[in-house]
Write a protein that holds these residues in place. Structure first.
Motif, mmCIF file in Angstrom:
data_model
loop_
_atom_site.group_PDB
_atom_site.id
_atom_site.type_symbol
_atom_site.label_atom_id
_atom_site.label_comp_id
_atom_site.label_asym_id
_atom_site.label_seq_id
_atom_site.Cartn_x
_atom_site.Cartn_y
_atom_site.Cartn_z
ATOM 1 N N ILE A 56 -42.569 30.965 63.032
ATOM 2 C CA ILE A 56 -41.929 32.150 62.648
ATOM 3 C C ILE A 56 -40.250 31.844 62.592
ATOM 4 O O ILE A 56 -39.526 31.964 61.733
ATOM 5 N N TYR A 57 -40.323 31.571 64.360
ATOM 6 C CA TYR A 57 -38.276 30.961 64.163
ATOM 7 C C TYR A 57 -38.722 29.824 63.133
ATOM 8 O O TYR A 57 -36.735 29.974 63.363
ATOM 9 N N ASP A 58 -38.544 29.176 63.659
ATOM 10 C CA ASP A 58 -38.633 28.103 62.990
ATOM 11 C C ASP A 58 -38.313 27.808 61.408
ATOM 12 O O ASP A 58 -37.330 27.845 60.475
ATOM 13 N N ILE A 59 -38.244 29.174 60.710
ATOM 14 C CA ILE A 59 -38.855 30.227 59.653
ATOM 15 C C ILE A 59 -37.421 29.968 58.761
ATOM 16 O O ILE A 59 -36.765 29.414 58.095
ATOM 17 N N ARG A 60 -36.909 30.990 60.184
ATOM 18 C CA ARG A 60 -35.357 31.383 60.303
ATOM 19 C C ARG A 60 -34.692 30.858 60.800
ATOM 20 O O ARG A 60 -32.978 30.698 60.705
ATOM 21 N N ASP A 61 -34.670 29.553 61.333
ATOM 22 C CA ASP A 61 -33.934 28.401 61.732
ATOM 23 C C ASP A 61 -33.682 27.349 60.855
ATOM 24 O O ASP A 61 -32.839 26.808 61.403
ATOM 25 N N GLN A 62 -33.887 27.553 59.349
ATOM 26 C CA GLN A 62 -33.208 26.086 58.251
ATOM 27 C C GLN A 62 -32.132 26.708 57.723
ATOM 28 O O GLN A 62 -31.306 28.147 58.268
ATOM 29 N N PRO A 114 -29.927 26.381 54.454
ATOM 30 C CA PRO A 114 -30.399 27.409 54.664
ATOM 31 C C PRO A 114 -31.988 28.219 54.779
ATOM 32 O O PRO A 114 -32.623 28.201 54.606
ATOM 33 N N MET A 115 -31.910 29.775 54.874
ATOM 34 C CA MET A 115 -32.947 30.079 54.912
ATOM 35 C C MET A 115 -33.929 29.992 53.718
ATOM 36 O O MET A 115 -33.054 30.199 52.950
ATOM 37 N N PRO A 116 -35.119 30.194 53.865
ATOM 38 C CA PRO A 116 -35.856 29.915 52.086
ATOM 39 C C PRO A 116 -35.219 32.077 52.124
ATOM 40 O O PRO A 116 -34.774 32.441 52.794
ATOM 41 N N ASP A 117 -35.313 32.087 50.915
ATOM 42 C CA ASP A 117 -34.948 33.267 49.966
ATOM 43 C C ASP A 117 -35.483 34.443 50.479
ATOM 44 O O ASP A 117 -35.136 35.256 50.709
ATOM 45 N N TRP A 118 -36.892 33.815 50.515
ATOM 46 C CA TRP A 118 -37.636 35.052 51.043
ATOM 47 C C TRP A 118 -38.012 35.469 52.458
ATOM 48 O O TRP A 118 -37.923 36.962 52.701
ATOM 49 N N ALA A 119 -36.921 34.926 53.423
ATOM 50 C CA ALA A 119 -37.054 35.317 54.339
ATOM 51 C C ALA A 119 -35.606 35.644 55.202
ATOM 52 O O ALA A 119 -35.407 35.633 56.006
ATOM 53 N N ALA A 120 -34.633 35.375 54.074
ATOM 54 C CA ALA A 120 -33.102 36.083 54.303
ATOM 55 C C ALA A 120 -32.645 36.595 54.786
ATOM 56 O O ALA A 120 -33.502 37.991 54.119
#
Length: 247
Positions: free
Chosen positions: A44-50, A52-58
């Motif tokens: 889950i942390y990796d998702i928001r560490d991208q 840019p963040m994915p649009d759905w998690a931004a």
């Protein structure tokens, strides 16, 4: 050839089912291994560490570990796998009388100092017909207690029906953008102390809340999914109409 659907597990005994019917909740211990929970937290942390963040998690970069992650099961295969753990599928089938489907998921970070959510009933936010919704709240920390903002429940209040909800009164303790139950003395709520991998199942009409995380360095991460019976439908919420099977 259509795949054969495996029968659901039966993780609950009769006493646990009776306890749920009477109190509106039941706690199952150690449903997930520590390794699985740790891997999911990191994912889950990796998702928001991208970048840019994915649009759905931004969200605001400064709040990426504060703003809850809504409906990761719609976009992320790991989140879907935890959403449909066999023990969750089985427990829900026992409590509902037939198969369940998922309609919402949320990952909470709840860093130290963050507010809780005032007393409420989930049905107020997610109406469904027939009324069958049950939440599965998975602890993602070694210990979830009063200090870092555990859940508090009011046993038996699922029998009261839907109560009025109004503006949150204690803004020092609770988020301001939600609403809270009215017309009932919520001082009788009790804390639910949980360990990593425990899952609390509770009725959509059970009054529950959480308080501010008063710890200095302990987060209160959790993964919460909402399920309805497969023949039920969400009302008024177009964003939650899609049903995700658990097999």
């Amino acid at each position: 050839m259509e795949a054969i659907k495996p029968p659901p597990l039966k993780p609950l005994n009769e006493n646990q089912i009776d306890f749920f019917r009477e109190n509106g909740y039941v706690l199952l211990k150690k449903c997930c291994s520590d390794d699985l929970v740790d891997a999911f937290n990191g994912h889950i942390y990796d998702i928001r560490d991208q970048t840019p963040m994915p649009d759905w998690a931004a969200c605001d970069e400064r709040k990426k570990y504060a703003v809850r992650l809504f409906n990761p099961h719609k976009h992320d295969s790991f989140s879907r796998q935890l959403m449909k753990l066999p023990i969750i599928r089985g427990a829900l089938a026992q409590l509902m009388g037939r198969e369940a489907v998922c309609v919402q998921s949320m990952y909470f970070y709840k860093e130290p100092g963050s507010p809780g959510q005032a007393s409420h009933q989930d049905y107020y936010y997610i109406k469904n017909d027939p009324m069958t919704m049950i939440a599965a709240w998975t602890a993602m920390e070694d210990l979830v207690d009063e200090e870092n903002g555990c859940l508090w429940v009011m046993p038996g209040t699922h029998k009261l029906g839907l109560l009025p909800h109004g503006a949150v009164k204690n803004l020092e303790e609770h988020e301001s953008h939600t609403e809270e139950t009215e017309g009932v003395d919520t001082s009788r709520q009790i804390p639910v102390i949980m360990e990593k991998g425990d899952i609390l199942f509770f009725s959509e009409l059970l009054i529950h809340s959480s308080n501010k995380n008063r710890s200095k360095d302990r987060w209160r991460r959790s993964y919460v999914c909402h399920y309805i019976r497969e023949d039920s439908n969400v009302l008024h919420r177009e964003d939650l109409r899609q049903k995700y099977p658990l097999y």
